[in-house]
Design an enzyme around this catalytic site. Sequence first.
Site, PDB file in Angstrom:
ATOM      1  N   ASP A  58      -3.694  -8.335  -8.406  1.00  7.11           N
ATOM      2  CA  ASP A  58      -2.608  -7.538  -7.855  1.00  7.11           C
ATOM      3  C   ASP A  58      -1.274  -7.937  -8.483  1.00  7.11           C
ATOM      4  O   ASP A  58      -0.784  -9.048  -8.302  1.00  7.11           O
ATOM      5  CB  ASP A  58      -2.574  -7.799  -6.343  1.00  7.11           C
ATOM      6  CG  ASP A  58      -1.919  -6.675  -5.579  1.00  7.11           C
ATOM      7  OD1 ASP A  58      -2.529  -5.594  -5.515  1.00  7.11           O
ATOM      8  OD2 ASP A  58      -0.804  -6.872  -5.068  1.00  7.11           O
ATOM      9  N   ASP A 108      -1.956   6.073  -8.656  1.00  5.96           N
ATOM     10  CA  ASP A 108      -2.986   5.424  -7.842  1.00  5.96           C
ATOM     11  C   ASP A 108      -2.358   4.450  -6.830  1.00  5.96           C
ATOM     12  O   ASP A 108      -1.303   3.882  -7.085  1.00  5.96           O
ATOM     13  CB  ASP A 108      -3.912   4.663  -8.801  1.00  5.96           C
ATOM     14  CG  ASP A 108      -5.171   4.173  -8.130  1.00  5.96           C
ATOM     15  OD1 ASP A 108      -5.903   5.011  -7.565  1.00  5.96           O
ATOM     16  OD2 ASP A 108      -5.442   2.953  -8.170  1.00  5.96           O
ATOM     17  N   GLU A 113      -1.105   8.739  -4.545  1.00  6.90           N
ATOM     18  CA  GLU A 113      -2.275   8.606  -3.676  1.00  6.90           C
ATOM     19  C   GLU A 113      -1.918   7.727  -2.481  1.00  6.90           C
ATOM     20  O   GLU A 113      -1.736   6.517  -2.627  1.00  6.90           O
ATOM     21  CB  GLU A 113      -3.453   7.970  -4.428  1.00  6.90           C
ATOM     22  CG  GLU A 113      -4.667   7.800  -3.536  1.00  6.90           C
ATOM     23  CD  GLU A 113      -5.584   6.655  -3.948  1.00  6.90           C
ATOM     24  OE1 GLU A 113      -6.758   6.678  -3.559  1.00  6.90           O
ATOM     25  OE2 GLU A 113      -5.138   5.718  -4.645  1.00  6.90           O
TER      26      GLU A 113
END
Length: 455
Positions: free
Chosen positions: A176, A207, A231
Amino acid sequence: MKGLIVLFLISGVLSHSAQEWQSRTIYQVLTDRYYRNNGDTSGCSNLGNYCGGGFVGLMNKLDYIQNMGFDAIWISPIVTNTPGGYHGYWAKDFYSINSNFGTEQDFINLVNALHSRGMWVMVDVVANHVGPIGEDLSGVGQINPFNQASYYHPYCAINWNNQWSVQNCWLANLPDLNQSVDFVKNGLLTWIKYLVTKYNIDGLRIDTCPEVPMSFWADFSKSAGVYTVCEVFDGSITTNAGYQGSVDGTLNYPLYYLIQDVFKNNYSLYKARDFMAQAKTAFKNLNVEGNFVDNHDNARFLYNFNKLNRFKNAIAWSMTWPGIPILYYGDEQAYAGGNDPNNREILWPNIPNTSSTMYTFVKTVVQYRKNNQIWNYDWVERYAADNFYCFSRGKAMMAFSNTDTNIMYWVTYHPYSVGNVVCNVFYANDCVTVTSQGIPVYLDGGECKLYQLKQ
Ligand SMILES: *[C@@H]1O[C@H](CO)[C@@H](O)[C@H](O)[C@H]1NC(C)=O
Ligand SMILES: *[C@@H]1O[C@H](CO)[C@@H](O)[C@H](O)[C@H]1NC(C)=O
Ligand SMILES: *[C@@H]1O[C@H](CO)[C@@H](O)[C@H](O)[C@H]1NC(C)=O
């Protein structure tokens, strides 16, 4: 003089705003599943890895998409991935093209082919994470340009009930990125500007938006300079609406759940009235939301639910409701795959099949949307009942049902005048003259009808 003109043309990069995207209709492909570069149409034994689709295959089969009336496509992330990243969401090198899909020149050719057809390209991009390289980040040296452990949040698994955790922990074991580190933030902003301008990209699907702070997306979207749709995998209208302003729109998951509820789970269609009341006040601009029935992250509508009329209602609804319609590849062939990766079928066996029921249906709805330019007109509810719902946009009026029996409603509050002849776009002879009593709408066996003035 000639030189000047050429210079003007090549520097005249046309980026496309949310406003310009409103009239578009998007076809979503997984690049690896659409058509093979070498034209081989044999099957694929493992949907969990590369099946061989790519830029050349897609470019060679654009007629299939354009013949349905679509004027934009959304493709998988294009950057080089770590092994197994057939879906594109596992970035390894942000500055090279995934060679499994083709060469950089193949991609450039695809974009040029689309543009010369008047079609736009929306590229899927990921700025939250990179491909799997170990929880200890031991493989970080291979990631370009984010090749230091300090560019990432330390490993922890996301707890979905905690927003700090959603933003700082790892999604599905994927490293991440820490966008609070200057090198990471600036690196991503520089990269997206480069990607969009270098390849003439017309729009971006982003995304995993809730997994990164909103303020980053505002900067990212500005740096991209094209329409951005995020998203936000969340059914809440308020949550999705909160993104407008930072990005242009979100993939309309609230609408996705409404469609599932009324057309699959048999909820009363009155639910649509409450939904719109809420959506209208929450969203700044409903017309730039991305509407869909299916995508690569959910079992398809027809999975374990073999009811084509319900599916037709769902598709027609998503394409006439305010927003930019997105059709997931394979829906036009009534694909019915279950959860990932079964919903990521290969399309090539069906590419010759341009007269199937759903292909024809989709084509009719896309044309109807375009012919009536419905994005220019306000949405007006015309009738609500448990098993019937009707709304209009300008002189286009849409009637839906979620029952298996035959129903009839008199629609008295409609956008037409007495004496007008209106026709159902699916059957040339299904026309009716509007009287002072209104319009009798007959829906048999759960069909839907799209009306317009007789041409
Ligand atoms: C992310 O980076 C910032 C800036 O270096 C740092 O203050 C913060 O602690 C990092 N976050 C995590 C969860 O490591
Ligand atoms: C909805 O109704 C259909 C019959 O038309 C049925 O097949 C389906 O199982 C029902 N779904 C639910 C969730 O009740
Ligand atoms: C085309 O679609 C029809 C109807 O869905 C189906 O019966 C037929 O097998 C398909 N043909 C091919 C070549 O896939």
